[in-house]
Design a protein around this motif. Structure first.
Motif, PDB file in Angstrom:
ATOM      1  N   VAL A 100     100.221  24.563  62.074  1.00 34.52           N
ATOM      2  CA  VAL A 100     101.202  23.166  62.116  1.00 34.52           C
ATOM      3  C   VAL A 100     102.349  23.954  63.160  1.00 34.52           C
ATOM      4  CG1 VAL A 100     101.222  23.415  59.865  1.00 34.52           C
ATOM      5  CG2 VAL A 100     102.718  25.017  60.961  1.00 34.52           C
ATOM      6  N   ASP A 101     103.365  22.614  64.075  1.00 36.76           N
ATOM      7  CA  ASP A 101     104.353  22.734  64.775  1.00 36.76           C
ATOM      8  C   ASP A 101     106.027  22.417  64.041  1.00 36.76           C
ATOM      9  OD1 ASP A 101     105.552  23.274  67.075  1.00 36.76           O
ATOM     10  OD2 ASP A 101     105.054  20.556  67.933  1.00 36.76           O
ATOM     11  N   LEU A 102     106.981  23.695  64.306  1.00 38.11           N
ATOM     12  CA  LEU A 102     108.055  23.949  63.368  1.00 38.11           C
ATOM     13  C   LEU A 102     108.771  22.477  64.407  1.00 38.11           C
ATOM     14  CD1 LEU A 102     108.334  27.187  62.604  1.00 38.11           C
ATOM     15  CD2 LEU A 102     107.017  25.708  61.574  1.00 38.11           C
ATOM     16  N   LEU A 103     109.205  21.366  63.922  1.00 35.96           N
ATOM     17  CA  LEU A 103     110.213  20.824  64.200  1.00 35.96           C
ATOM     18  C   LEU A 103     111.181  20.306  63.895  1.00 35.96           C
ATOM     19  CD1 LEU A 103     107.196  17.058  64.134  1.00 35.96           C
ATOM     20  CD2 LEU A 103     107.622  19.002  65.875  1.00 35.96           C
ATOM     21  N   SER A 104     112.412  20.766  62.837  1.00 33.76           N
ATOM     22  CA  SER A 104     113.231  21.203  62.009  1.00 33.76           C
ATOM     23  C   SER A 104     113.484  22.384  60.778  1.00 33.76           C
ATOM     24  CB  SER A 104     113.920  19.318  61.012  1.00 33.76           C
ATOM     25  OG  SER A 104     115.198  19.502  61.100  1.00 33.76           O
ATOM     26  N   VAL A 105     114.321  22.794  61.921  1.00 31.81           N
ATOM     27  CA  VAL A 105     114.632  23.968  60.781  1.00 31.81           C
ATOM     28  C   VAL A 105     116.291  24.563  61.562  1.00 31.81           C
ATOM     29  CG1 VAL A 105     114.730  26.809  61.158  1.00 31.81           C
ATOM     30  CG2 VAL A 105     112.213  24.900  61.806  1.00 31.81           C
ATOM     31  N   SER A 106     117.007  24.923  60.355  1.00 38.47           N
ATOM     32  CA  SER A 106     118.106  24.738  60.925  1.00 38.47           C
ATOM     33  C   SER A 106     118.416  25.838  61.163  1.00 38.47           C
ATOM     34  CB  SER A 106     119.051  25.116  59.340  1.00 38.47           C
ATOM     35  OG  SER A 106     118.358  26.511  58.978  1.00 38.47           O
ATOM     36  N   PRO A 107     119.344  26.413  62.165  1.00 37.91           N
ATOM     37  CA  PRO A 107     120.151  27.471  63.336  1.00 37.91           C
ATOM     38  C   PRO A 107     119.895  28.586  62.379  1.00 37.91           C
ATOM     39  CG  PRO A 107     121.739  25.497  63.654  1.00 37.91           C
ATOM     40  CD  PRO A 107     121.152  24.961  61.957  1.00 37.91           C
ATOM     41  N   GLU A 108     120.336  28.746  60.754  1.00 33.57           N
ATOM     42  CA  GLU A 108     120.524  30.747  60.215  1.00 33.57           C
ATOM     43  C   GLU A 108     118.362  30.401  60.242  1.00 33.57           C
ATOM     44  OE1 GLU A 108     120.820  31.162  56.068  1.00 33.57           O
ATOM     45  OE2 GLU A 108     122.886  30.731  56.954  1.00 33.57           O
ATOM     46  N   ASN A 109     118.463  29.971  59.369  1.00 31.23           N
ATOM     47  CA  ASN A 109     117.251  30.173  59.531  1.00 31.23           C
ATOM     48  C   ASN A 109     116.075  30.378  60.880  1.00 31.23           C
ATOM     49  OD1 ASN A 109     116.750  29.450  56.506  1.00 31.23           O
ATOM     50  ND2 ASN A 109     116.103  27.667  56.962  1.00 31.23           N
ATOM     51  N   GLN A 110     115.992  29.361  62.028  1.00 33.59           N
ATOM     52  CA  GLN A 110     115.486  29.166  62.923  1.00 33.59           C
ATOM     53  C   GLN A 110     115.493  30.968  63.100  1.00 33.59           C
ATOM     54  OE1 GLN A 110     113.703  27.444  64.502  1.00 33.59           O
ATOM     55  NE2 GLN A 110     112.793  29.141  65.837  1.00 33.59           N
ATOM     56  N   ALA A 111     116.975  31.761  63.366  1.00 36.65           N
ATOM     57  CA  ALA A 111     117.737  32.850  63.756  1.00 36.65           C
ATOM     58  C   ALA A 111     117.097  33.874  63.000  1.00 36.65           C
ATOM     59  CB  ALA A 111     118.825  33.163  63.972  1.00 36.65           C
ATOM     60  N   ARG A 112     116.978  33.960  61.369  1.00 37.96           N
ATOM     61  CA  ARG A 112     115.537  34.289  60.509  1.00 37.96           C
ATOM     62  C   ARG A 112     114.014  34.680  61.223  1.00 37.96           C
ATOM     63  NH1 ARG A 112     115.304  33.049  54.891  1.00 37.96           N
ATOM     64  NH2 ARG A 112     114.646  34.996  54.848  1.00 37.96           N
ATOM     65  N   LEU A 113     114.248  33.012  61.417  1.00 36.78           N
ATOM     66  CA  LEU A 113     112.463  33.591  62.242  1.00 36.78           C
ATOM     67  C   LEU A 113     111.981  34.115  64.248  1.00 36.78           C
ATOM     68  CD1 LEU A 113     109.412  32.533  61.447  1.00 36.78           C
ATOM     69  CD2 LEU A 113     110.182  30.531  62.365  1.00 36.78           C
TER      70      LEU A 113
END
Length: 117
Positions: free
Chosen positions: A80-93
């Motif tokens: 999968v290609d991640l297209l839409s992630v919240s800034p908070e969740n992107q930071a955790r990832l």
């Protein structure tokens, strides 16, 4: 935003580190079905859109991916290609990936993840 029926699919998986990068292991759920029925991964096709919840080891809260595109499907694996992630969740990832990079010789810079069902 996609309106196909498969955008109503949710992948719920545990994210882990592997020698080649990040991988998930989980289940596919049909959100439009009563009681969020578990669905077979063979319902997914390249180009389909899904939602994902990644669970990290030793953490109680998940990382929500609002929109991801299926890059390919092969046997019990998808990419999968991640297209839409919240800034908070992107930071955790990103934090989880940065720990991965320090322990791996070949860092992955893409937002693509392998998932096994």
């Amino acid at each position: 935003m996609p309106t196909s029926p498969l955008s109503q699919m949710l992948i719920n998986c545990i994210l882990k580190r592997s020698q080649t990068g990040l991988e998930g292991e989980g289940c596919l759920y049909e959100l439009s079905a009563p009681n969020r029925e578990v669905s077979a991964p063979d319902k997914l096709r390249t180009g389909d859109y899904v939602k994902i919840r990644f669970w990290l080891p030793d953490e109680d809260a998940h990382i929500a991916v609002d929109l991801a595109e299926v890059e390919w499907v092969e046997s019990h694996w998808i990419k999968v290609d991640l297209l839409s992630v919240s800034p908070e969740n992107q930071a955790r990832l990103n934090q989880f990936k940065s720990v991965q990079r320090t322990s791996s010789r070949a860092p992955r810079t893409s937002e693509q993840i392998l998932i096994r069902f």
